[in-house]
Design an enzyme around this catalytic site. Structure first.
Site, PDB file in Angstrom:
ATOM      1  N   ASN A  13     -11.817 -19.324  38.239  1.00  0.00           N
ATOM      2  CA  ASN A  13     -12.954 -19.599  39.131  1.00  0.00           C
ATOM      3  C   ASN A  13     -13.197 -18.349  39.966  1.00  0.00           C
ATOM      4  O   ASN A  13     -12.424 -18.036  40.869  1.00  0.00           O
ATOM      5  CB  ASN A  13     -12.596 -20.801  40.020  1.00  0.00           C
ATOM      6  N   LYS A  15     -15.553 -17.842  42.003  1.00  0.00           N
ATOM      7  CA  LYS A  15     -16.183 -18.155  43.303  1.00  0.00           C
ATOM      8  C   LYS A  15     -17.352 -17.198  43.552  1.00  0.00           C
ATOM      9  O   LYS A  15     -18.098 -16.889  42.627  1.00  0.00           O
ATOM     10  CB  LYS A  15     -15.118 -18.140  44.409  1.00  0.00           C
ATOM     11  N   HIS A  96     -15.369 -29.169  43.830  1.00  0.00           N
ATOM     12  CA  HIS A  96     -14.351 -28.265  44.382  1.00  0.00           C
ATOM     13  C   HIS A  96     -14.286 -28.506  45.890  1.00  0.00           C
ATOM     14  O   HIS A  96     -15.307 -28.779  46.531  1.00  0.00           O
ATOM     15  CB  HIS A  96     -14.728 -26.811  44.077  1.00  0.00           C
ATOM     16  N   GLU A  98     -14.166 -26.586  48.270  1.00  0.00           N
ATOM     17  CA  GLU A  98     -15.055 -25.719  49.053  1.00  0.00           C
ATOM     18  C   GLU A  98     -16.485 -26.254  49.045  1.00  0.00           C
ATOM     19  O   GLU A  98     -17.275 -25.940  49.932  1.00  0.00           O
ATOM     20  CB  GLU A  98     -14.969 -24.275  48.517  1.00  0.00           C
ATOM     21  N   GLU A 165      -6.123 -30.085  42.940  1.00  0.00           N
ATOM     22  CA  GLU A 165      -6.015 -28.893  43.777  1.00  0.00           C
ATOM     23  C   GLU A 165      -5.763 -29.304  45.232  1.00  0.00           C
ATOM     24  O   GLU A 165      -6.708 -29.608  45.968  1.00  0.00           O
ATOM     25  CB  GLU A 165      -7.308 -28.079  43.729  1.00  0.00           C
ATOM     26  N   GLY A 171      -5.469 -20.680  47.946  1.00  0.00           N
ATOM     27  CA  GLY A 171      -5.524 -19.394  48.637  1.00  0.00           C
ATOM     28  C   GLY A 171      -4.408 -19.172  49.649  1.00  0.00           C
ATOM     29  O   GLY A 171      -4.438 -18.205  50.412  1.00  0.00           O
ATOM     30  N   SER A 211      -3.136 -21.489  44.286  1.00  0.00           N
ATOM     31  CA  SER A 211      -2.148 -20.402  44.336  1.00  0.00           C
ATOM     32  C   SER A 211      -1.379 -20.217  43.026  1.00  0.00           C
ATOM     33  O   SER A 211      -0.181 -19.911  43.040  1.00  0.00           O
ATOM     34  CB  SER A 211      -1.181 -20.591  45.512  1.00  0.00           C
TER      35      SER A 211
END
Ligand code: PGA
Length: 263
Positions: A13, A15, A96, A98, A165, A171, A211
């Site tokens: 991904n 992003k 996702h 985000e 996730e 991250g 991660s």
């Protein structure tokens, strides 16, 4: 034991990361996917999809990072699943964290996944708990609710992937333990029986994200019920991504040696 149809898949991904730098990495990533015979998907920002298609020489599959739930209309700034198909995408990441942080609900994610599947895309539906939910010990119920509400009942196993996730792992450099991931993936599989029925729930692939690096890829891939990985920052360079693809190749080779090749 390998389960038929559940070969490991590696998804990168990208992003909203800078485009020119990424495209320079494609050749080595594509070469690794081919060399290790690993199903590898790159999800670039929308405008790069045709460029990736042009440069990847059919060694990679292409995914988008979102789509609208409607076919067409007055929806400024949106992209329909059919448009993604026309550009050469085969997958789309949906829900996702985000994007959920921008207000996407389970119901919207479900509508988008149903639309994606109708258009012939494979929907990668993301679920995951926050650090607070984990601390409160409610991870399993949060994830089960997300799965039951975000997964369209119409989807077949080859049209859908679930990505677990944990938000606190994205991250951060932190991951759950193998035992925790195995537990949650088996909870997800149980929850999938609601929308999909038991037969489809058993063969739908569930991947892990958060991660993932070349250093943890081997044990993550060996974790029970982990059918692949969704990779963010480590997919941005070939130097970081190729070792993850190689780990999936090694895993498949080890299964083959043991006579357990997933068909
Ligand atoms: P990360 O991101 O690999 O950088 O943690 C994963 C993701 O957001 O899909």
């Amino acid at each position: 034991m390998a389960i038929k149809g559940r070969n490991k898949i590696i998804i990168g991904n990208w992003k909203m990361c800078r485009s020119a730098d990424r495209l320079a990495e494609l050749n080595a990533i594509g070469a690794a996917a081919q060399e290790y015979a690993v199903e590898t998907v790159i999800c670039p920002p929308f405008p790069l999809i045709p460029m990736v298609r042009l440069l990847d020489r059919q060694r990679l599959e292409i995914g988008a990072q979102d789509c609208h739930h409607l076919v067409e209309g007055a929806h400024t700034g949106s992209v329909s699943p059919a448009m993604l198909r026309e550009l050469g995408a085969s997958h789309v990441i949906l829900g996702h964290s985000e994007r959920r942080a921008c207000g996407e609900t389970d119901a919207l994610v479900c509508a988008k996944a149903a639309a994606a599947v109708r258009a012939g895309l494979i929907a990668i539906v993301c679920v995951g708990e926050t650090a607070d939910e984990r601390a409160a010990g409610v991870t399993a119920s949060v994830i089960a609710d997300q799965v039951e509400r975000s997964v369209p009942a119409s989807a077949r196993p080859d049209e859908l992937l679930i990505a677990y996730e944990p938000l606190w792992a994205i991250g951060s450099g932190a991951t759950p333990t193998a035992a925790e991931i195995a537990d949650i993936h088996s909870e997800i599989r149980a929850a999938l029986r609601g929308p999909l029925g038991s037969r489809h729930a058993a063969t739908t692939r569930i991947i892990y994200g958060g991660s993932v690096t070349g250093a943890n890829a081997d044990w993550l891939l060996a974790t029970p019920d982990v059918d692949g990985m969704l990779v963010g920052s480590a997919s941005l360079t070939a130097a970081a991504f190729v070792p993850i693809i190689a780990a999936a190749g090694r895993f498949a080779a080890s299964l083959e040696m043991n006579g357990q090749r997933a068909a």
